[in-house]
Design a protein around this motif. Structure first.
Motif, PDB file in Angstrom:
ATOM      1  N   ALA A  48       0.757  -1.306   0.267  1.00  0.00           N
ATOM      2  CA  ALA A  48       0.114  -0.248  -0.121  1.00  0.00           C
ATOM      3  C   ALA A  48       0.663   1.724  -0.300  1.00  0.00           C
ATOM      4  CB  ALA A  48      -1.011   0.670   1.079  1.00  0.00           C
ATOM      5  N   LYS A  49       0.403   2.000  -0.945  1.00  0.00           N
ATOM      6  CA  LYS A  49       1.616   3.721  -0.709  1.00  0.00           C
ATOM      7  C   LYS A  49       0.852   4.638  -0.312  1.00  0.00           C
ATOM      8  CE  LYS A  49       3.838   2.811  -5.317  1.00  0.00           C
ATOM      9  NZ  LYS A  49       4.237   0.927  -5.392  1.00  0.00           N
ATOM     10  N   GLU A  50       1.296   5.515   0.542  1.00  0.00           N
ATOM     11  CA  GLU A  50       0.559   6.016   1.524  1.00  0.00           C
ATOM     12  C   GLU A  50      -0.023   7.841   0.427  1.00  0.00           C
ATOM     13  OE1 GLU A  50       1.542   8.756   5.559  1.00  0.00           O
ATOM     14  OE2 GLU A  50       3.949   8.835   4.046  1.00  0.00           O
ATOM     15  N   TRP A  51      -0.848   8.104   0.123  1.00  0.00           N
ATOM     16  CA  TRP A  51      -1.825   9.085  -0.394  1.00  0.00           C
ATOM     17  C   TRP A  51      -2.616  10.114   0.686  1.00  0.00           C
ATOM     18  CZ3 TRP A  51      -6.813   9.469  -1.642  1.00  0.00           C
ATOM     19  CH2 TRP A  51      -7.324   9.062  -1.476  1.00  0.00           C
ATOM     20  N   PHE A  52      -2.256  11.399   0.378  1.00  0.00           N
ATOM     21  CA  PHE A  52      -2.811  12.080   1.195  1.00  0.00           C
ATOM     22  C   PHE A  52      -4.452  13.245   0.496  1.00  0.00           C
ATOM     23  CE2 PHE A  52       1.396  11.519   1.881  1.00  0.00           C
ATOM     24  CZ  PHE A  52       1.393  11.777   3.525  1.00  0.00           C
ATOM     25  N   PRO A  53      -5.756  13.024   0.255  1.00  0.00           N
ATOM     26  CA  PRO A  53      -7.050  12.883   0.311  1.00  0.00           C
ATOM     27  C   PRO A  53      -6.412  14.558  -0.254  1.00  0.00           C
ATOM     28  CG  PRO A  53      -6.987  11.565   1.845  1.00  0.00           C
ATOM     29  CD  PRO A  53      -5.473  12.117   1.778  1.00  0.00           C
ATOM     30  N   HIS A  54      -6.128  15.584   0.377  1.00  0.00           N
ATOM     31  CA  HIS A  54      -6.029  16.885  -0.088  1.00  0.00           C
ATOM     32  C   HIS A  54      -5.044  16.867  -1.269  1.00  0.00           C
ATOM     33  CE1 HIS A  54      -1.856  16.972   1.782  1.00  0.00           C
ATOM     34  NE2 HIS A  54      -1.678  17.948   1.666  1.00  0.00           N
ATOM     35  N   GLU A  55      -4.255  16.353  -1.307  1.00  0.00           N
ATOM     36  CA  GLU A  55      -3.353  16.736  -2.703  1.00  0.00           C
ATOM     37  C   GLU A  55      -4.467  16.600  -4.029  1.00  0.00           C
ATOM     38  OE1 GLU A  55      -0.183  14.570  -2.069  1.00  0.00           O
ATOM     39  OE2 GLU A  55       0.432  15.776  -0.710  1.00  0.00           O
ATOM     40  N   TYR A  56      -5.368  15.669  -3.831  1.00  0.00           N
ATOM     41  CA  TYR A  56      -6.688  15.549  -4.762  1.00  0.00           C
ATOM     42  C   TYR A  56      -7.582  16.358  -5.510  1.00  0.00           C
ATOM     43  CZ  TYR A  56      -3.479  11.744  -5.391  1.00  0.00           C
ATOM     44  OH  TYR A  56      -2.000  11.078  -5.004  1.00  0.00           O
ATOM     45  N   GLY A  63     -11.634   5.422   5.486  1.00  0.00           N
ATOM     46  CA  GLY A  63     -11.747   6.465   5.593  1.00  0.00           C
ATOM     47  C   GLY A  63     -12.267   7.747   4.894  1.00  0.00           C
ATOM     48  N   ARG A  64     -10.408   7.630   4.485  1.00  0.00           N
ATOM     49  CA  ARG A  64      -9.704   8.838   3.748  1.00  0.00           C
ATOM     50  C   ARG A  64     -10.925   9.407   2.628  1.00  0.00           C
ATOM     51  NH1 ARG A  64      -4.331   6.745   2.887  1.00  0.00           N
ATOM     52  NH2 ARG A  64      -4.442   4.744   1.930  1.00  0.00           N
ATOM     53  N   HIS A  65     -11.419   7.402   1.797  1.00  0.00           N
ATOM     54  CA  HIS A  65     -12.403   7.875   0.173  1.00  0.00           C
ATOM     55  C   HIS A  65     -13.031   9.029   0.787  1.00  0.00           C
ATOM     56  CE1 HIS A  65     -11.151   3.688  -0.576  1.00  0.00           C
ATOM     57  NE2 HIS A  65      -9.810   4.713  -0.292  1.00  0.00           N
ATOM     58  N   GLY A  66     -14.742   8.747   1.555  1.00  0.00           N
ATOM     59  CA  GLY A  66     -15.051   9.675   1.832  1.00  0.00           C
ATOM     60  C   GLY A  66     -15.191  11.178   2.188  1.00  0.00           C
ATOM     61  N   THR A  67     -13.777  10.840   3.179  1.00  0.00           N
ATOM     62  CA  THR A  67     -13.240  12.585   2.975  1.00  0.00           C
ATOM     63  C   THR A  67     -13.119  13.119   1.296  1.00  0.00           C
ATOM     64  OG1 THR A  67     -12.084  12.088   5.227  1.00  0.00           O
ATOM     65  CG2 THR A  67     -11.167  13.927   4.183  1.00  0.00           C
ATOM     66  N   ALA A  68     -11.807  12.500   1.341  1.00  0.00           N
ATOM     67  CA  ALA A  68     -11.387  12.952  -0.314  1.00  0.00           C
ATOM     68  C   ALA A  68     -12.613  13.233  -1.319  1.00  0.00           C
ATOM     69  CB  ALA A  68     -10.611  12.188  -1.258  1.00  0.00           C
ATOM     70  N   ILE A  69     -13.440  11.991  -1.897  1.00  0.00           N
ATOM     71  CA  ILE A  69     -15.271  12.238  -2.049  1.00  0.00           C
ATOM     72  C   ILE A  69     -15.449  13.994  -2.191  1.00  0.00           C
ATOM     73  CG2 ILE A  69     -16.749  11.259  -3.814  1.00  0.00           C
ATOM     74  CD1 ILE A  69     -14.821   8.819  -3.287  1.00  0.00           C
ATOM     75  N   ARG A  70     -16.037  13.520  -0.744  1.00  0.00           N
ATOM     76  CA  ARG A  70     -16.786  14.376  -0.143  1.00  0.00           C
ATOM     77  C   ARG A  70     -16.368  15.939  -0.283  1.00  0.00           C
ATOM     78  NH1 ARG A  70     -18.587  12.637   3.813  1.00  0.00           N
ATOM     79  NH2 ARG A  70     -20.866  13.001   3.103  1.00  0.00           N
TER      80      ARG A  70
END
Length: 312
Positions: A29-37, A109-116
């Motif tokens: 798994a590769k770390e990624w950050f919702p705010h960057e997208y 959890g980060r999926h919902g954060t990023a999409i919203r």
């Protein structure tokens, strides 16, 4: 009592498989950050407390079906607390099982954060309607259709792949490279989750092949997406299917069949009478599913042809 003891025994027998696949997952798994997208520079205040601009449908650059699919995907992700409760109750919170449960929850959890964030910043949705839909959906909660261990493992093996496909295809039809890039990251997470569960299900076939085959049969025949309790889900799912984001053909060809092939479900030679009966029932259902998928494709193409003729 026997069922409880058997479940505990199976959890213990599968623990080494969980641990090895957890280690594989953490290494892959590769770390990624919702705010960057999320294109934050596009954001402006909404009306209300901050006195910003009221939302209007014309502010969205997305098509209606892309918006619908994104909202369905988001509301599905929003029910994460209920999903966590279900799997934590079944798999436990100790050892490798517990570590996986919490890791999976954190990644989901980060999926919902990023999409919203994406939807609100780009003004792709009515924020009030979205929040009301979230409240209604989460208040309904989620109860697993398969409370047994093998049924659960079978369900998530197919469901995680179905979710990956749905996210990926939504990104592709969105017409927005930012959305496409974001949902590609979400889909990559879902794919790794599918691999984890599918590997456990493969191990379950070695422990109890008949029970595992029966679980696969039950799940394939009764499969529903976890967001099926979303308000007007039937109408929304038809819209999504007509657009080719997720339809019966995709479900059959890109979700059900690949998982069955990896499990070698239709070619195993270690099944007893009950397992063979379950496999025969599954094979018969797959024939019907394939025919239903073809009928849907034919109707969709005929409808498109009529629409094109009217436009001409």
């Amino acid at each position: 009592m026997t069922e409880t003891v058997d479940t505990i025994a199976l959890l213990k027998e599968l623990e080494p498989v969980v641990e090895s696949n957890l280690n594989r997952h953490l290494a892959t798994a590769k770390e990624w950050f919702p705010h960057e997208y999320v294109p934050w520079s596009q954001g402006t205040d909404f009306d209300g407390v901050l006195g910003g601009e009221a939302w209007e449908p014309g502010q969205s650059k997305l098509s209606d079906v892309a918006r619908t699919s994104l909202i369905v995907n988001l509301l599905t992700e929003d029910n994460l607390p209920s999903y966590h409760h279900e799997i934590a109750t079944l798999y436990g919170r100790d050892g490798a099982w517990g570590t996986w449960v919490h890791r999976w929850t954190a990644e989901e959890g980060r999926h919902g954060t990023a999409i919203r964030d994406y939807l609100l910043v780009t003004r792709a949705v009515d924020p009030i309607a979205l929040e009301r839909a979230r409240m209604a959906h989460m208040e309904g909660g989620f109860t697993a259709d398969y409370p047994d261990l093998f049924g659960s493992l079978a369900y998530v093996s197919f469901q995680e792949l179905a979710t990956r496909v749905s996210h990926r295809n939504t990104g592709r039809i969105s017409g927005d490279p930012i959305c496409d890039q974001l949902l590609a990251k979400v889909a990559a997470d879902e794919n790794l989750h599918m691999l984890f569960y599918r590997n456990l299900l493969t191990a379950a076939f070695e422990l109890a092949p008949d029970a595992a085959m029966d679980a696969v049969r039950r799940v394939v025949k009764q499969f529903q997406m976890p967001g099926h309790t979303i308000e007007n889900f039937g109408r929304k799912s038809v819209q999504i299917a007509v657009a080719g984001i997720y339809d019966l053909r995709i479900h059959h060809d890109e979700v059900v069949q690949p998982v069955l092939r990896q499990l070698r479900a239709m070619e195993r030679t270690n099944l007893g009478p009950a397992g063979e009966e379950a496999r025969e029932d599954l094979a018969e259902f797959l024939v019907g599913l394939d025919k239903a998928a073809s009928r849907f494709e034919e109707k969709r193409e005929a409808s498109r042809a009529r629409a094109a003729a009217r436009a001409a």
